[in-house]
Design a protein around this motif. Structure first.
Motif, PDB file in Angstrom:
ATOM      1  N   SER A 496      38.826  44.730  37.703  1.00 57.12           N
ATOM      2  CA  SER A 496      39.600  45.953  37.503  1.00 57.12           C
ATOM      3  C   SER A 496      40.693  45.669  36.500  1.00 57.12           C
ATOM      4  O   SER A 496      41.001  44.505  36.198  1.00 57.12           O
ATOM      5  CB  SER A 496      40.198  46.457  38.826  1.00 57.12           C
ATOM      6  N   ALA A 505      42.261  50.509  37.960  1.00 60.68           N
ATOM      7  CA  ALA A 505      40.946  51.139  37.850  1.00 60.68           C
ATOM      8  C   ALA A 505      39.839  50.091  37.790  1.00 60.68           C
ATOM      9  O   ALA A 505      39.984  49.056  37.133  1.00 60.68           O
ATOM     10  CB  ALA A 505      40.906  52.024  36.611  1.00 60.68           C
ATOM     11  N   LEU A 507      36.361  48.145  36.805  1.00 59.63           N
ATOM     12  CA  LEU A 507      35.595  47.907  35.582  1.00 59.63           C
ATOM     13  C   LEU A 507      34.168  47.533  35.957  1.00 59.63           C
ATOM     14  O   LEU A 507      33.941  46.861  36.966  1.00 59.63           O
ATOM     15  CB  LEU A 507      36.222  46.774  34.759  1.00 59.63           C
ATOM     16  N   PRO A 528      35.249  50.637  31.563  1.00 60.53           N
ATOM     17  CA  PRO A 528      35.664  51.465  32.705  1.00 60.53           C
ATOM     18  C   PRO A 528      34.464  51.946  33.497  1.00 60.53           C
ATOM     19  O   PRO A 528      33.438  52.330  32.927  1.00 60.53           O
ATOM     20  CB  PRO A 528      36.420  52.631  32.052  1.00 60.53           C
ATOM     21  N   PRO A 535      40.439  51.751  28.875  1.00 59.34           N
ATOM     22  CA  PRO A 535      41.143  51.069  29.964  1.00 59.34           C
ATOM     23  C   PRO A 535      42.623  50.932  29.660  1.00 59.34           C
ATOM     24  O   PRO A 535      43.017  50.628  28.540  1.00 59.34           O
ATOM     25  CB  PRO A 535      40.456  49.705  30.044  1.00 59.34           C
TER      26      PRO A 535
END
Length: 559
Positions: A496, A505, A507, A528, A535
């Motif tokens: 992430s 977030a 990945l 992402p 990102p």
């Protein structure tokens, strides 16, 4: 130059300065309750009227606290401050009844409570139900394996109280309404439980500091446990005195059962209550009588807890047990305000988060032994010990640290200044107690600190070297990461991009192996997951299991 004069001593029956200051703090705390509402609630006509009346009443109470001369008059000012705080707290939370409140708080506790209560009202079992929509909503509890908590995992009292309120009026049947009423009940109980000269302190501690506001808005079940724990703390040192529980002790045992039926935090408070009561009675009664009365107290509490859970326990024992223990076994990502902040934010890596659980258990045992062995010395602080334990937990939620603050105040005020009767006990009883206090408790607490230090300093299994995000034209930007496995076992991490203290977030792997062999290295290209948004963040994280660990590397800015 005239010499300084001593402050005047109040005459008989008049109020002194410290007593007046307590009432003044209670009145000023009302202003703290109103200040956030002035910026929000006052934008509507009814809210403006409420804020105006609230500020006017608060200023009037402050004036009275400064001018009333007799203790009885000041007691009435304190009662008025408590009543005004309760009215303002409920009046300023009328939005809790609005259908859009759930979308405003957007937290997993609020969603889970709402969905589980709806399941219960429909005749279902909230511990058997799964709510997969939580995986796509903000604010969820993420697990080390990448999953999201989608099942209700708290004891049932909040749901049962919500169902009762729903029968009275449908808009009342929500967890946050139950929590708001619990805060008001806590305020009233705390004000009566405190010694009369200090009743006004219930206003700032329960409401004026704003410690409980966000947790109340989300309907966090720990708030529902608060008034019952306050009942337990009210003159707790008298529980089992003379070898009998009596009416008050029985009520307190029932209240403890209701508290542990509301939230798992009370499970960690209950052992300290039982051990503290047993330690006090041990010094007054024969050991057999002390253990008997403490056993009755604990049995009543456990019986009430099981009675609350009986419908779900009978329907599906496995689902009920899984729901009760999920918060202890679900392997959620670390989060909190305790020692876990160091690997999360400062070091940004950790090799085995289960060590935090070991440290928590050692601290719990050490403080229980300390309570039993040194109750005369530590009695006022016993209610604070559970919060101290959670400082070492990997999930040291701030709610666990602040929700008990009113209990600390009432508990400490209930400890008599005189030593417990019968202390010290006979030499035959004193020797093992003293030995435990001198050797075992310090050893356990020292071990907890050592394990915590190891948990904080143990490096993550992977070394990451991230390159600046690169644009791919029509697609999202990608991140190239060189990964080296420093451990002796293969690692299959999730990636992430976020910031220090926030994993951010997720990945997905575009190219490169999913598993990094022991001692091996690989280059991966990450993008992402499920998004075409470039990102953002300054840290690339790698989260792995067996053991639960994470590693990170700084992410250079895009060129």
């Amino acid at each position: 130059m005239r010499p300084p004069t001593e402050p005047p001593v109040p005459g008989p029956g008049l109020v002194d300065g410290p007593r007046r200051a307590v009432s003044l703090v209670g009145g000023v705390s009302l202003l703290a309750v109103l200040l956030p509402a002035w910026r929000t609630t006052a934008s509507t006509p009814s809210g403006a009227v409420l804020v105006l009346l609230g500020f006017s009443a608060a200023v009037l109470l402050v004036v009275l606290a400064c001018t009333v001369r007799r203790p009885r008059g000041l007691d009435r000012v304190d009662v008025a401050a408590v009543a005004m705080a309760a009215v303002l707290f409920l009046g300023l939370r009328r939005s809790f009844l609005a259908p859009g409140h759930l979308a405003q708080v957007a937290n997993d506790e609020s969603y889970l409570g709402h969905f589980a209560l709806a399941t219960l009202l429909a005749g279902g079992d909230p511990y058997r139900a799964d709510y997969p929509q939580l995986a796509h909503l903000p604010g969820g509890t993420v697990l080390f394996d990448g999953g999201v908590v989608t099942r209700y995992s708290y004891p049932p009292l909040t749901l049962e109280l919500g169902a009762v309120l729903h029968v009275l009026a449908a808009p009342l049947g929500e967890p946050w309404v139950v929590a708001a009423l619990a805060v008001v009940a806590a305020l009233l109980i705390a004000s009566f439980a405190l010694p009369r000269p200090y009743r006004a302190l219930a206003v700032p501690v329960v409401m004026g500091f704003g410690l409980l506001d966000s947790f109340t808005a989300r309907g966090f079940p720990v708030i529902v446990a608060l008034p019952f724990l306050l009942v337990v703390a009210w003159r707790w040192a008298d529980i089992g005195r003379q070898g009998t529980l009596g009416r008050r002790g029985t009520v307190q045992a029932v209240a403890l059962g209701l508290a542990i039926g509301a939230h798992q935090l009370a499970w960690f408070v209950a052992p300290f209550v039982v051990v503290a009561v047993a330690a006090l009675r041990w010094r007054e009664l024969l050991p057999r009588r002390a253990l008997a009365v403490t056993g009755r107290f604990a049995a009543i509490a456990v019986g009430v807890f099981l009675l609350l859970d009986l419908p779900f326990l009978v329907r599906d024992p496995a689902a009920w047990l899984s729901g009760m223990l999920a918060v202890l076994t679900q392997h959620a990502l670390p989060y909190g305000a305790g020692a876990v902040l160091l690997p999360l934010t400062v070091l940004r890596q950790a090799g085995d988060f289960s060590l935090f659980g070991v440290a928590t258990a050692l601290a719990l045992l050490g403080l229980l032994v300390l309570t039993a062995a040194r109750i005369r010395r530590v009695a006022p602080a016993v209610a604070v010990f559970p919060a101290a334990v959670f400082l070492l937990s990997a999930r040291s939620n701030a709610a666990y640290l602040v929700a008990l603050a009113p209990v600390w105040m009432v508990w400490a005020s209930a400890v008599p200044p005189a030593p417990a009767a019968g202390w010290p006990p006979p030499a035959a009883q004193r020797r093992p107690i003293a030995l435990a206090g001198r050797l075992l408790a310090p050893a356990l607490l020292a071990a907890a600190l050592v394990v915590t230090a190891v948990a904080v300093l143990l490096p993550g299994p992977l070394a990451l070297r991230a390159h600046a995000p690169q644009s791919t034209g029509s697609g999202p930007a990608v991140i190239t990461v060189d990964v080296t496995n420093r451990s002796a076992a293969p690692v299959r991490p999730r990636y992430s991009v976020g910031r220090p203290g926030a994993l951010g977030a997720p990945l997905r792997i575009v190219t490169g192996p999913r598993t990094i062999p022991a001692g091996g290295s690989a280059r991966l290209v990450l993008a992402p997951a499920g998004s075409r948004t470039p990102p953002g963040g300054t840290v690339v994280w790698a989260v792995s299991t067996t053991p639960d660990a994470f590693s990170s590397g700084p992410l250079p800015a895009a060129g």
